[in-house]
Design an enzyme around this catalytic site. Structure first.
Site, PDB file in Angstrom:
ATOM      1  N   CYS A   1       0.835  -1.203   0.000  1.00  0.00           N
ATOM      2  CA  CYS A   1       0.000   0.000   0.000  1.00  0.00           C
ATOM      3  C   CYS A   1       0.872   1.257   0.000  1.00  0.00           C
ATOM      4  O   CYS A   1       1.497   1.582   1.020  1.00  0.00           O
ATOM      5  CB  CYS A   1      -0.908  -0.018   1.239  1.00  0.00           C
TER       6      CYS A   1
ATOM      7  N   CYS B   1      -0.421   4.078   2.343  1.00  0.00           N
ATOM      8  CA  CYS B   1      -0.147   3.835   3.769  1.00  0.00           C
ATOM      9  C   CYS B   1       1.331   4.051   4.095  1.00  0.00           C
ATOM     10  O   CYS B   1       1.661   4.634   5.129  1.00  0.00           O
ATOM     11  CB  CYS B   1      -0.485   2.398   4.158  1.00  0.00           C
ATOM     12  N   ASP B   2       2.220   3.564   3.247  1.00  0.00           N
ATOM     13  CA  ASP B   2       3.623   3.450   3.640  1.00  0.00           C
ATOM     14  C   ASP B   2       4.592   4.323   2.846  1.00  0.00           C
ATOM     15  O   ASP B   2       5.780   4.385   3.187  1.00  0.00           O
ATOM     16  CB  ASP B   2       4.080   1.982   3.512  1.00  0.00           C
TER      17      ASP B   2
END
Ligand code: NAP
Length: 317
Positions: free
Chosen positions: A145, A148-149
């Protein structure tokens, strides 16, 4: 956590399948509305979020919070307001013959449960490459992701695996952070739509490793390199990088849906709902990653969980 629920003849007002952020938020709202609800979760509450080391984009935690801790808090809050949670795997949902088929039967490893409405919040998961190093280094440089990261990879060199729309969109997003991105694709042409192809080809930060597969991911505590094989020449190299983002497809997870399947899912296998999280089958709602939608994040899952709970209550009335 409740282990032995009364599942003999009791008809719950609602059963939530899946204890990720969507299901737990639905449970919190149903608990506060005093709806007789039961959550069935196969493992630890939290689902996929438990795999995320730090979540920096959930509002209210400016320093970030670990995925498992955030999910523990979600669970505590829902249980505090009366949600019952049982750990079991749901194999199938179907209509029960009782009350003009207005009751649903939920089949689990621990017997059958009955309810008047269902919230399917069973999530999904990114396809794995199933190669050495992938599982061990997930959260330590391996990610599924970008949203997200991505921010953890500022000025780092990363590899993106896959050639579909998701891989291309995520690679473009990751150019905000990474200094260099190499798209590793198993063929010599991309699958993604032409406009995305134009964008990745025109982006000076994005490079390509064509006709290549990742054999393994190398690193002690963090990703240090990927072992790449060119499937045309059989050449194998260790390719240094600090991150590996894998986008080789995603799949929703849910139990067997019996004769309701055709009404519930789209051609890609995701559950279709309206804006109220209601499916075409009256009494069945869905929220979170299992739904056909554009953005899969904790914050969107929460909104959908709350919406599902609100309209379940309306339905029950
Ligand atoms: P996808 O279209 O199925 O693409 C998966 C990619 O991963 C393909 O390039 C595939 O290679 C590669 N791949 C699959 N298994 C692999 C393996 N074991 N090893 C190496 N590579 C592997 O999946 P997606 O990109 O997640 O997209 C899913 C659906 O959502 C698609 O219909 C897509 O159009 C849609 N989507 C749309 C948008 C948008 O419209 N903005 C954004 C994201 C996704 P091959 O090409 O060789 O098969």
């Amino acid at each position: 956590m409740a282990k032995n629920m009364d599942n003999s003849n009791h008809i719950y007002e609602n059963i939530i399948i899946g204890g990720g952020p969507a299901g737990l938020t639905a449970g919190l709202y149903l608990g506060r509305s005093r709806v007789d609800a039961l959550m069935l979760e196969k493992g630890f509450s939290g689902g996929q979020v438990n795999l995320t080391e730090t979540i920096e984009n959930y509002p209210g935690f400016p320093e970030g919070i670990s995925g498992p801790e955030l999910m523990q808090r979600f669970e505590q809050q829902a249980v505090k307001f009366g949600l019952k949670i049982m750990n079991t795997t749901v194999s199938e949902i179907c209509r029960d013959a009782r009350e003009d088929k207005k009751v649903f039967k939920v089949k689990t490893d621990d017997g059958d449960f009955y309810c008047r409405s269902i919230i399917i919040a069973s999530g999904g998961e990114a396809n794995k490459l199933k190669i050495p190093g992938e599982e061990e280094l997930t959260g330590r440089g391996v990610s599924y992701c970008g949203t997200c990261d991505g921010a953890f990879f500022r000025d780092k060199e990363i590899v993106v695996v896959g050639g579909g729309d998701t891989a291309l969109e995520e690679a473009l997003f990751l150019t905000k952070f990474a200094s260099k991105i190499t798209i590793v694709h198993r063929r010599d042409e991309l699958r993604g739509t032409k406009i995305l192809q134009e964008r990745v080809f025109n982006n000076p930060k994005i490079h390509f490793s064509w006709s290549s597969i990742v054999l393994s991911i190398i690193g002690e505590n963090q990703v240090e390199a990927v072992r790449l094989k060119n499937i045309k020449t059989d050449e194998i190299v260790n390719f240094p990088c600090q991150g590996v983002f894998i986008f080789t497809g995603y799949r929703p997870i849910y139990p067997a849906l019996g004769d309701m399947q055709d009404d519930l899912i789209n051609v890609n296998g995701y559950i279709i709902t309206d804006d109220n999280m209601q499916t075409k089958v009256e009494g069945i709602f869905a929220c979170g990653d299992v739904r056909a939608k554009g953005l899969r994040q904790v914050v969107t899952a929460c909104g959908e969980g709350a919406t599902a709970a609100f309209f379940v209550e309306a339905f029950l009335k």
